[in-house]
Design a protein around this motif. Structure first.
Motif, mmCIF file in Angstrom:
data_model
loop_
_atom_site.group_PDB
_atom_site.id
_atom_site.type_symbol
_atom_site.label_atom_id
_atom_site.label_comp_id
_atom_site.label_asym_id
_atom_site.label_seq_id
_atom_site.Cartn_x
_atom_site.Cartn_y
_atom_site.Cartn_z
ATOM 1 N N ILE A 273 -11.539 6.981 18.191
ATOM 2 C CA ILE A 273 -10.876 7.173 16.906
ATOM 3 C C ILE A 273 -11.412 8.453 16.300
ATOM 4 C CG2 ILE A 273 -10.521 6.231 14.586
ATOM 5 C CD1 ILE A 273 -10.723 3.453 15.738
ATOM 6 N N ASN A 274 -10.538 9.257 15.734
ATOM 7 C CA ASN A 274 -10.932 10.563 15.195
ATOM 8 C C ASN A 274 -12.171 10.441 14.314
ATOM 9 O OD1 ASN A 274 -10.734 12.889 13.060
ATOM 10 N ND2 ASN A 274 -9.456 13.519 14.778
ATOM 11 N N VAL A 275 -13.099 11.385 14.494
ATOM 12 C CA VAL A 275 -14.375 11.336 13.774
ATOM 13 C C VAL A 275 -14.181 11.452 12.265
ATOM 14 C CG1 VAL A 275 -15.749 12.217 15.689
ATOM 15 C CG2 VAL A 275 -14.652 13.837 14.139
ATOM 16 N N PHE A 276 -13.058 12.031 11.830
ATOM 17 C CA PHE A 276 -12.820 12.184 10.402
ATOM 18 C C PHE A 276 -12.375 10.870 9.755
ATOM 19 C CE2 PHE A 276 -10.496 13.686 6.605
ATOM 20 C CZ PHE A 276 -11.477 14.498 6.058
ATOM 21 N N PHE A 277 -12.063 9.851 10.579
ATOM 22 C CA PHE A 277 -11.542 8.601 10.049
ATOM 23 C C PHE A 277 -12.533 7.935 9.098
ATOM 24 C CE2 PHE A 277 -10.563 3.945 10.831
ATOM 25 C CZ PHE A 277 -9.452 3.924 10.013
ATOM 26 N N ALA A 278 -13.800 7.874 9.503
ATOM 27 C CA ALA A 278 -14.822 7.251 8.645
ATOM 28 C C ALA A 278 -14.987 8.031 7.350
ATOM 29 C CB ALA A 278 -16.151 7.167 9.394
ATOM 30 N N THR A 279 -14.982 9.368 7.461
ATOM 31 C CA THR A 279 -15.073 10.215 6.253
ATOM 32 C C THR A 279 -13.888 9.969 5.348
ATOM 33 O OG1 THR A 279 -16.207 11.908 7.551
ATOM 34 C CG2 THR A 279 -15.281 12.593 5.450
ATOM 35 N N TYR A 280 -12.717 9.835 5.947
ATOM 36 C CA TYR A 280 -11.491 9.592 5.192
ATOM 37 C C TYR A 280 -11.594 8.278 4.426
ATOM 38 C CZ TYR A 280 -6.474 10.348 4.438
ATOM 39 O OH TYR A 280 -5.246 10.600 3.888
ATOM 40 N N LEU A 281 -12.074 7.237 5.103
ATOM 41 C CA LEU A 281 -12.230 5.934 4.463
ATOM 42 C C LEU A 281 -13.203 6.009 3.292
ATOM 43 C CD1 LEU A 281 -12.398 3.529 7.541
ATOM 44 C CD2 LEU A 281 -10.664 3.490 5.751
ATOM 45 N N ASN A 282 -14.334 6.648 3.520
ATOM 46 C CA ASN A 282 -15.344 6.746 2.464
ATOM 47 C C ASN A 282 -14.807 7.502 1.244
ATOM 48 O OD1 ASN A 282 -17.742 5.357 3.323
ATOM 49 N ND2 ASN A 282 -17.978 6.908 4.917
ATOM 50 N N GLN A 283 -14.087 8.622 1.481
ATOM 51 C CA GLN A 283 -13.535 9.392 0.363
ATOM 52 C C GLN A 283 -12.492 8.585 -0.398
ATOM 53 O OE1 GLN A 283 -12.351 13.485 0.987
ATOM 54 N NE2 GLN A 283 -13.796 13.734 2.658
ATOM 55 N N LEU A 284 -11.654 7.878 0.340
ATOM 56 C CA LEU A 284 -10.600 7.098 -0.292
ATOM 57 C C LEU A 284 -11.173 6.006 -1.193
ATOM 58 C CD1 LEU A 284 -7.561 6.431 -0.547
ATOM 59 C CD2 LEU A 284 -7.836 4.907 1.420
ATOM 60 N N PHE A 285 -12.169 5.276 -0.687
ATOM 61 C CA PHE A 285 -12.694 4.154 -1.471
ATOM 62 C C PHE A 285 -13.771 4.580 -2.458
ATOM 63 C CE2 PHE A 285 -10.716 2.089 2.186
ATOM 64 C CZ PHE A 285 -9.860 1.242 1.499
ATOM 65 N N ASP A 286 -14.329 5.771 -2.267
ATOM 66 C CA ASP A 286 -15.131 6.358 -3.344
ATOM 67 C C ASP A 286 -14.253 6.598 -4.563
ATOM 68 O OD1 ASP A 286 -17.576 6.375 -2.161
ATOM 69 O OD2 ASP A 286 -17.473 8.442 -1.446
ATOM 70 N N PHE A 287 -12.997 6.954 -4.290
ATOM 71 C CA PHE A 287 -12.043 7.230 -5.363
ATOM 72 C C PHE A 287 -11.487 5.942 -5.965
ATOM 73 C CE2 PHE A 287 -7.494 8.067 -6.440
ATOM 74 C CZ PHE A 287 -7.715 8.825 -7.569
ATOM 75 N N LEU A 288 -11.065 5.003 -5.115
ATOM 76 C CA LEU A 288 -10.414 3.788 -5.601
ATOM 77 C C LEU A 288 -11.398 2.710 -6.047
ATOM 78 C CD1 LEU A 288 -7.573 3.390 -2.943
ATOM 79 C CD2 LEU A 288 -7.336 4.199 -5.295
ATOM 80 N N GLY A 289 -12.564 2.668 -5.406
ATOM 81 C CA GLY A 289 -13.503 1.592 -5.696
ATOM 82 C C GLY A 289 -13.389 0.483 -4.675
ATOM 83 N N SER A 290 -14.396 -0.359 -4.621
ATOM 84 C CA SER A 290 -14.483 -1.392 -3.582
ATOM 85 C C SER A 290 -13.410 -2.470 -3.717
ATOM 86 C CB SER A 290 -15.871 -2.051 -3.608
ATOM 87 O OG SER A 290 -16.128 -2.627 -4.879
ATOM 88 N N ASN A 291 -12.888 -2.697 -4.927
ATOM 89 C CA ASN A 291 -11.869 -3.737 -5.106
ATOM 90 C C ASN A 291 -10.619 -3.461 -4.276
ATOM 91 O OD1 ASN A 291 -13.476 -5.131 -6.891
ATOM 92 N ND2 ASN A 291 -12.553 -4.239 -8.721
ATOM 93 N N ALA A 292 -10.357 -2.191 -3.986
ATOM 94 C CA ALA A 292 -9.158 -1.832 -3.223
ATOM 95 C C ALA A 292 -9.295 -2.179 -1.741
ATOM 96 C CB ALA A 292 -8.854 -0.350 -3.384
ATOM 97 N N CYS A 293 -10.488 -2.518 -1.287
ATOM 98 C CA CYS A 293 -10.690 -2.847 0.138
ATOM 99 C C CYS A 293 -9.826 -4.031 0.565
ATOM 100 C CB CYS A 293 -12.165 -3.157 0.402
ATOM 101 S SG CYS A 293 -13.257 -1.720 0.272
ATOM 102 N N GLN A 294 -9.575 -4.956 -0.369
ATOM 103 C CA GLN A 294 -8.782 -6.140 -0.035
ATOM 104 C C GLN A 294 -7.295 -5.824 0.117
ATOM 105 O OE1 GLN A 294 -10.505 -8.901 0.764
ATOM 106 N NE2 GLN A 294 -12.242 -7.529 0.331
ATOM 107 N N ASN A 295 -6.892 -4.614 -0.245
ATOM 108 C CA ASN A 295 -5.491 -4.223 -0.112
ATOM 109 C C ASN A 295 -5.208 -3.477 1.194
ATOM 110 O OD1 ASN A 295 -6.126 -4.321 -3.183
ATOM 111 N ND2 ASN A 295 -3.903 -4.440 -3.089
ATOM 112 N N VAL A 296 -6.223 -3.377 2.051
ATOM 113 C CA VAL A 296 -6.070 -2.650 3.314
ATOM 114 C C VAL A 296 -5.346 -3.514 4.339
ATOM 115 C CG1 VAL A 296 -7.303 -1.651 5.271
ATOM 116 C CG2 VAL A 296 -8.055 -1.169 2.947
ATOM 117 N N ILE A 297 -4.385 -2.893 5.021
ATOM 118 C CA ILE A 297 -3.764 -3.529 6.179
ATOM 119 C C ILE A 297 -3.780 -2.531 7.334
ATOM 120 C CG2 ILE A 297 -2.268 -5.050 4.822
ATOM 121 C CD1 ILE A 297 0.023 -3.162 5.301
#
Length: 641
Positions: A273-297
């Motif tokens: 899986i592209n190495v930027f994927f983890a960075t992408y996830l961290n940036q996204l949820f740094d912005f949205l907050g941990s509550n948005a994790c339950q909206n992931v599909i």
């Protein structure tokens, strides 16, 4: 559609409407057709509704037989104890729900999708399901959107073959057939007018900007789906482009009212899986907050080869999800869905008169049925099992604070300059009134080019540089200067002379300037050292630019005494800013995040800042709509090619 997507220039549009007689004639014909269409739709809707009333249980209770469904999933009623965001959110505007073609004289009942709507859809308070679609470059997000809409529209491949495919996004791909692996280039849709797709550079991310696609379920239900297509990560242009794409995505969703699902699109059986994927996830949820994790599909494309499972991608994905620091992102059968886009490509290939044998048809037929089943299950999961995530719910994150600050940099700087103007008027000639800022919203992406000669206007005894906003696309459409010589703006700033006397005496000026200056210093430190989003200080650059403008005005042939005083005061302001910033940087005595939000709120209360922020919001809302296609709620349910 070309006008809506800005493929046509404004002068071409103006030329098309020069003939008033022709325009009036066309308008009368169009109004007549619209009246006929409205009458037919009312009759048709009444017939459908009468049928629905007689089959109330089929409409309002979950169906046990999946084969009898047309496009929508089964599911239970969502929890009524969800957050207030699920029950009261802004109804979003519809700016593109009229079909440009003339209506047919008759609407056949057989063409109208007859959908068994589950409670999870029917009783949704929020009328738009927002799905954010993310994925690596080349994973097939645009194709997935096309396929997904077709699976929701046609329950079987046989039904789909009876008409044209629903092509929301123009497609272009190569397919091989026969024992000799003959290659066929398949194209469907209007590629020329679709300026979001870059088909000429297949190694790069095809989708160049965030763009959303809105479509309706059917005539009876008012719920709509908005799928937000994003630039892919792992861009071949490098990490810097990935960061730019991420900024585009976060900025876009920051203007939404809510998100229902954050969908990651992947391929099964990948070796990495592209190495930027983890960075992408961290940036996204740094912005949205941990509550948005339950909206992931998680959605997997081309899953026919792995018997509709994630395959070898599953252990890789689990490993990455464990490394995410922001919160626990679930990855289980319930929020994982497997599709096969090849059955949609097969459908499009048939429209290009490409022949397939019986065995291939059978495989694609089974693939279509499985993908329809997964599409129904996905919508049921979103509507019945996931709480709507409120984007305006007062969340606080470093990334979101960065966006809030970026919106107010120019308003703060221009407010400081105009406060100083009015204080100079108050001190030197109080009877001459005051200067008022008047921001004008833009209907297209705009930027100021500081290399081009500005307009110079006179307001009272002040000369003022008025920089018109240039229209920006991939390049400037107003001047030959390069894009890096432009600065993005969200409004044009104009000025008026008011007879009302300014209240900016010495004390009031010092109070207002000190607050704005203090905030500028703290915001500049935040951007450089906390969010690490800017190597260059935008406030420092902005103050220097204002000083240069005032000094240039002092070199003009007109009277410039007032501008000379203003240049001196801005220079003094710049020195104070630098001194305070250096002090803060050396002591590292910085406010907590909630203090930054309190300061942002306080700055918003300044009238000169507030009027510019309001213009910014309106401009961004207008431009967002230009990157959205809403497809008419007609008998075909979407625009066909």
């Amino acid at each position: 559609m070309e006008i809506h997507s800005s493929a046509k220039k404004s002068y071409e549009i103006d030329q098309a409407f020069k003939n008033d007689d022709q325009t009036s004639f066309k308008k009368n014909i169009h109004e007549l057709w619209e009246r006929i269409k409205n009458i037919e739709e009312k009759i048709q809707s009444l017939n459908i509704w009468q049928q629905a009333e007689s089959k109330n249980k089929q409409l309002f209770e979950p169906q046990k037989n999946q084969q009898n469904q047309t496009i929508l999933p089964n599911g239970e009623l969502p929890d009524n104890n969800q957050s207030a965001s699920s029950t009261k959110l802004k109804k979003e505007r519809n700016t593109n729900n009229q079909d440009s073609s003339l209506p047919n004289k008759q609407i056949q009942t057989s063409n109208v999708p007859k959908t068994s709507l589950p409670k999870s859809i029917i009783q949704r308070t929020n009328n738009t399901i927002n799905i954010l679609l993310l994925g690596e470059t080349g994973v097939g997000k645009s194709t997935f959107i096309n396929a997904f809409v077709n699976y929701l529209t046609h329950k079987t491949l046989k039904v789909a073959e009876q008409g044209k495919p629903v092509v929301i996004i123009p497609v272009s791909f190569v397919i091989t057939t026969g024992n000799n692996f003959q290659e066929h280039t398949v194209k469907f849709g209007d590629l020329d007018s679709f300026n979001n797709e870059d088909f000429d550079h297949p190694g790069q991310s095809v989708t160049q900007n965030c763009r959303s696609y809105v479509f309706h379920f059917n005539h009876i239900n008012t719920t709509k789906i908005r799928i937000i297509d994003t630039p892919g990560f792992g861009d071949t242009r490098g990490v810097h482009q990935d960061d730019i794409n991420m900024q585009y995505t976060l900025e876009y969703i920051n203007n939404l009212t809510h998100l229902d699902a954050i969908c990651f699109l992947l391929k099964p059986n990948t070796s990495r899986i592209n190495v930027f994927f983890a960075t992408y996830l961290n940036q996204l949820f740094d912005f949205l907050g941990s509550n948005a994790c339950q909206n992931v599909i998680f959605c997997f494309t081309n899953a026919r080869s792995t018997f509709y499972t994630p395959g070898d991608t599953a252990p890789l994905l689990k490993s990455i999800l464990k490394s995410i620091k922001i919160g626990e992102i679930p990855f289980k059968k319930e929020n994982t869905f497997c599709f096969d886009n090849e059955s949609f490509r097969y459908l499009v290939a048939l429209q290009n008169n490409i022949k397939f044998d019986t065995i291939e048809h059978s495989e694609y037929n089974n693939s279509w049925s499985k993908s329809v089943e997964e599409s129904n299950r996905l919508l049921d999961y979103i509507c019945a099992k996931v709480s709507t995530y409120d984007m305006q719910g007062g969340r606080q994150s470093i990334k979101q604070a960065q966006f809030e600050i970026s919106y107010i940099i120019r308003p703060m700087l221009e407010a400081m300059r105009n406060i100083l103007r009015n204080s100079i008027i108050y001190k030197n000639d109080a009877s001459s009134g005051s200067i008022t800022l008047e921001p004008h919203i833009l209907d297209r992406p705009g930027a100021i080019c500081y290399r081009c000669k500005p307009n110079i206007i006179q307001i009272g005894k002040f000369l003022i540089t008025r920089n018109p906003a240039h229209e920006m696309r991939k390049k400037c459409l107003s001047c030959p200067c390069t894009t890096d010589q432009h600065t993005r703006v969200d409004y044009e700033l104009d000025y008026t002379h008011s007879k009302n006397r300014s209240n900016y005496d010495k004390d009031e000026t010092e109070k207002s300037i000190n607050l704005l200056l203090e905030a500028s210093v703290k915001f500049a430190y935040f951007l450089k050292h906390i969010s690490c989003s800017s190597k260059d200080d935008p406030f420092w650059i902005g103050i220097k630019q204002m000083i240069n403008e005032e000094n240039n005005l002092c070199g003009s042939q007109k009277s410039h005494d007032m501008n000379k005083i203003l240049a001196e005061m801005l220079t003094e302001l710049m020195h104070t800013f630098k001194k305070r910033f250096d002090h803060l940087e050396s002591n590292k005595d910085f406010d907590k995040l909630y203090k930054i939000y309190e300061l942002i709120k306080k700055i918003h209360q300044n009238p000169m800042v507030q009027v510019q922020i309001n213009a910014t919001k309106l401009t961004r809302e207008i431009i967002m709509k230009q990157y959205e296609y809403e497809f008419p709620n007609d008998s075909k349910n979407t625009r066909l090619s």
